[in-house]
Design a protein around this motif. Sequence first.
Motif, PDB file in Angstrom:
ATOM      1  N   SER A   1      54.733 -21.537 -20.774  1.00 16.87           N
ATOM      2  CA  SER A   1      54.609 -21.290 -22.206  1.00 16.87           C
ATOM      3  C   SER A   1      53.204 -20.844 -22.551  1.00 16.87           C
ATOM      4  O   SER A   1      52.229 -21.441 -22.114  1.00 16.87           O
TER       5      SER A   1
ATOM      6  N   ASP B   1      53.400 -16.013 -28.118  1.00 18.05           N
ATOM      7  CA  ASP B   1      53.970 -17.209 -28.748  1.00 18.05           C
ATOM      8  C   ASP B   1      53.079 -17.590 -29.923  1.00 18.05           C
ATOM      9  O   ASP B   1      51.937 -18.018 -29.725  1.00 18.05           O
TER      10      ASP B   1
ATOM     11  N   GLU C   1      57.790 -15.094 -29.136  1.00 13.40           N
ATOM     12  CA  GLU C   1      58.359 -16.354 -29.643  1.00 13.40           C
ATOM     13  C   GLU C   1      57.673 -16.648 -30.975  1.00 13.40           C
ATOM     14  O   GLU C   1      56.499 -16.363 -31.143  1.00 13.40           O
TER      15      GLU C   1
ATOM     16  N   THR D   1      61.188 -19.864 -23.742  1.00  9.86           N
ATOM     17  CA  THR D   1      60.314 -19.682 -22.579  1.00  9.86           C
ATOM     18  C   THR D   1      61.137 -19.644 -21.299  1.00  9.86           C
ATOM     19  O   THR D   1      60.844 -18.873 -20.378  1.00  9.86           O
TER      20      THR D   1
END
Length: 154
Positions: free
Chosen positions: A59, A79, A107, A41
Amino acid sequence: MTKQITTTNAAETEAIARAIGMQLKGGEVIELVSDLGGGKTTFTRGLAHGMGSHDHVASPTFMISRVYKVGRLELHHFDFYRLPEAGLIEHELEDILGDPRSVVVVEWSDVVQHVLPKDRLTIKIESAEGEARTLRLQAPESLEYLLEGVAWLY
Ligand code: ADP
Ligand code: MG
């Protein structure tokens, strides 16, 4: 092309990401791989700054994705931490992957490996001693231009 760089603090990792962010044209996909707290991040924050964004990059965990509009480009930050499957988000991601004005950063990409294009920048971050992180940047030929700015830094 593979490049390996060791940073000694978060600001250095952000600076590398900023240099890459400055080269983005849209349509690129960046996969960030590390353990929790590795700096994915943090890297994305630098990337957004490099693109020209002044937004605060946080995030996206618990929200799966966040979008930052920067000029004519959009940075889509995904993410998938702890998600057993991508579900409907997979279709959203597929749509975005086809958009030349979007840059996609992912991510915890395990659950969407089959959707990601083969030509993507993969960055693996490993924690070393203290706050040091080793970044291994792997760019296919089509994306080598992304690392041009990094060459000036290191
Ligand atoms: P991830 O998204 O991989 O879970 P974060 O970027 O959220 O990781 O967190 C990384 C943490 O580690 C931040 O608190 C950051 O300040 C810290 N940090 C310390 N040294 C570094 C470094 N060299 N590179 C990146 N982050 C670092
Ligand atoms: Mg993160």
